[in-house]
Design a protein around this motif. Structure first.
Motif, short mmCIF file in Angstrom:
data_model
loop_
_atom_site.label_atom_id
_atom_site.label_comp_id
_atom_site.label_asym_id
_atom_site.label_seq_id
_atom_site.Cartn_x
_atom_site.Cartn_y
_atom_site.Cartn_z
N GLU A 1 29.79 43.85 92.55
CA GLU A 1 29.19 43.75 91.23
C GLU A 1 27.69 43.85 91.44
O GLU A 1 27.01 42.88 91.75
CB GLU A 1 29.57 42.42 90.56
CG GLU A 1 29.15 42.37 89.11
CD GLU A 1 29.82 41.24 88.35
OE1 GLU A 1 29.57 41.17 87.15
OE2 GLU A 1 30.56 40.44 88.94
N VAL B 1 37.53 41.70 92.70
CA VAL B 1 36.23 42.31 92.54
C VAL B 1 35.73 42.69 93.93
O VAL B 1 35.71 41.87 94.84
CB VAL B 1 35.23 41.37 91.85
CG1 VAL B 1 33.83 41.98 91.83
CG2 VAL B 1 35.69 41.06 90.43
N LYS C 1 30.69 46.96 87.94
CA LYS C 1 31.71 46.13 88.60
C LYS C 1 32.80 47.03 89.15
O LYS C 1 33.50 47.71 88.40
CB LYS C 1 32.30 45.12 87.62
CG LYS C 1 33.22 44.11 88.31
CD LYS C 1 33.86 43.15 87.33
CE LYS C 1 32.93 42.02 87.02
NZ LYS C 1 33.61 40.96 86.25
#
Length: 162
Positions: free
Chosen positions: A161, A158, A147
């Motif tokens: 991932e 984010v 991640k």
């Protein structure tokens, strides 16, 4: 200015515009100077690392094996440099890197760095916090999921991932 000087200047501007048009392929490409620059094969990366860190050397070797030109800078205070560069304190990776105007913290896989440089998001950089055992530099090959986070003026999100 006399007429001859003005005429020469106009011809020069038209010639440069024509060369740019034909070199880039379309007027839209000329307007997208950032995208054109990002499409370049800039693979120069600088890494600030703790002088005693073997995984940083393994990671630099990994980058070089993928065509990058790596400059290694010994910096026992790379963590402070990371914070000054905008990396969130809880997101500090194994080392700090700079490529094409972006900050990259940690053992980020090449494909994610290449996507960052190609997409050119409006962020300061990306980080893979800590020293994940399955990341390049820690393992021979990336395995499993990693991640990676983006950080900048809008906070932390984010980025990848995978």
């Amino acid at each position: 200015m006399n007429r001859k000087t003005i005429a020469v200047a106009v011809v020069a501007v038209v010639a440069v515009g024509g060369i740019a048009y034909w070199s880039l392929g379309s007027p839209n490409a000329l307007l997208q100077g950032t995208s054109v620059a990002a499409a370049s094969d800039n693979k120069a990366i600088t890494i600030w690392r703790d002088p005693g860190c073997g995984c940083c050397d393994a990671y630099a070797d990994y980058l070089e094996g993928n065509g990058y030109e790596v400059t290694r800078v010994d910096d026992p205070n790379f963590d402070q440099r990371s914070i000054e560069a905008g990396v969130p304190r809880q997101g500090i990776g194994c080392h700090l890197a700079e490529i094409d105007g972006y900050v990259v913290s940690g053992l980020v896989p090449v494909e994610i760095i290449e996507r960052l440089v190609a997409e050119r998001p409006d962020i300061t950089g990306i980080t893979l916090p800590g020293m994940p055992a399955n990341a390049p530099g820690m393992a021979r090959e990336k395995t499993g999921t990693l991640k990676t986070f983006a950080f900048g003026e809008d906070g932390v999100t984010v980025y990848s991932e995978e």
